[in-house]
Design an enzyme around this catalytic site. Structure first.
Site, PDB file in Angstrom:
ATOM      1  N   SER A  74       0.897  -1.204   0.038  1.00  0.00           N
ATOM      2  CA  SER A  74       0.216  -0.047   0.100  1.00  0.00           C
ATOM      3  C   SER A  74       0.930   1.007  -0.008  1.00  0.00           C
ATOM      4  O   SER A  74       1.970   1.246   0.446  1.00  0.00           O
ATOM      5  CB  SER A  74      -0.963   0.133   1.392  1.00  0.00           C
ATOM      6  OG  SER A  74      -1.630   1.318   1.346  1.00  0.00           O
ATOM      7  N   TYR A 132      -2.978  -0.330  10.126  1.00  0.00           N
ATOM      8  CA  TYR A 132      -2.812  -0.666   8.868  1.00  0.00           C
ATOM      9  C   TYR A 132      -1.618  -0.373   8.149  1.00  0.00           C
ATOM     10  O   TYR A 132      -0.954  -1.035   7.394  1.00  0.00           O
ATOM     11  CB  TYR A 132      -4.260  -0.194   8.079  1.00  0.00           C
ATOM     12  CG  TYR A 132      -4.303  -0.590   6.381  1.00  0.00           C
ATOM     13  CD1 TYR A 132      -4.796  -1.921   6.100  1.00  0.00           C
ATOM     14  CD2 TYR A 132      -3.709   0.186   5.439  1.00  0.00           C
ATOM     15  CE1 TYR A 132      -4.633  -2.096   4.794  1.00  0.00           C
ATOM     16  CE2 TYR A 132      -3.669   0.076   4.195  1.00  0.00           C
ATOM     17  CZ  TYR A 132      -4.155  -1.183   3.735  1.00  0.00           C
ATOM     18  OH  TYR A 132      -4.375  -1.491   2.067  1.00  0.00           O
TER      19      TYR A 132
END
Length: 263
Positions: free
Chosen positions: A123, A136
């Site tokens: 990500s 996250y």
């Protein structure tokens, strides 16, 4: 990605913790083109069984798309520990489980003549971080660190390539199914609130179909890049991280170089 692979005439072993969710794919394609397997990436034995089944059915696997992930929207201080640990079980340990068995399979089953390609979903937040997505982002930083190290450990003669896909925000179901926690009173009105608002699907401009088509095209290259950004916000995250690190290197280079033995 599953549909894209199948539509391009390839064989796809589609794994999911919920295989019935993919069942409608089977009648759309010729027999033997798609194999659905139940897989909980947090259980290493499940990963081993999935690869063994793939070997027994097709003999080899050329490409692994390591994509399982979940998200939590909450400030670091306001994230329950048990929830954060479950996220790491999927995003980091699950990814690591698939990664390890992929490398072993490519080396010992495929062999060096065939090798293999590992597409590692990380990500943009694993490069730059993001308010209210701390755990996250931390899990994706962990995947990035593990993957960069793994790449250094791989022997060239194994003919194994790894590519980290680093998308920005994409309009996928993760936006609506992610766990969310209201901010602690001290954080009310802070930057985390903007993240929560920004995670509404209508606010996210990233097109996952276009992104995955680009990933598929790049994955066909003879030589994969180690990093593949997707989305304009991913590029912004890259540049922000580069600028931050470059400034730190420039500001503290002289001091840092003093931290050595004089002899």
């Amino acid at each position: 990605m599953t549909e894209l692979v199948l539509d391009n005439g390839d064989i796809c072993i589609a794994t999911s913790i919920d295989p019935p969710a993919l069942a409608d794919l089977v009648p759309k394609y010729p027999k033997g083109r798609v194999l659905l397997l139940e897989l909980d990436v947090t259980k290493f034995e499940d990963v081993v069984v999935a690869f063994k089944t793939a070997q027994q059915t097709y003999g080899y696997v050329d490409v692994v798309f390591n994509n399982a992930g979940v998200a939590i929207a909450a400030e670091v201080e306001g994230t329950p520990e048990d929830t954060a640990r479950k996220l790491f079980d999927v995003n980091f340990w699950g990814s690591a489980n698939v990664t390890k068995e992929t490398i072993r399979f490519f080396r010992e089953v495929n062999g060096s003549e065939r090798g293999g390609k590992l597409l590692q979903m990380t990500s943009m937040t694993g490069i730059a971080g993001w308010p209210a997505l701390g755990y996250y982002a931390a899990s994706k930083h962990a995947v990035e660190g593990l993957t960069r190290t793994l790449v250094q450990e791989l022997k060239p003669e194994w003919n194994i390539q790894v590519m980290m896909i680093e998308p920005g925000f994409m309009r996928t179901p993760i936006l609506t199914v992610s766990e969310r926690f209201d901010p602690l009173p001290a954080y009310a009105g802070g930057v985390g609130d903007r993240t929560r608002l920004g995670l509404q699907p209508q606010q996210v401009t990233g097109d996952p179909q276009k992104a995955i088509e680009s990933v598929y095209i790049v994955s066909q290259n003879d030589k994969l890049p180690l990093h593949l950004p997707m989305g304009p916000d991913a590029i912004e995250g890259y540049r922000s991280a580069i600028e931050e690190l470059t400034k730190a290197a420039d500001d503290w280079e002289a001091l840092a170089k003093q931290a050595v033995f004089n002899d």
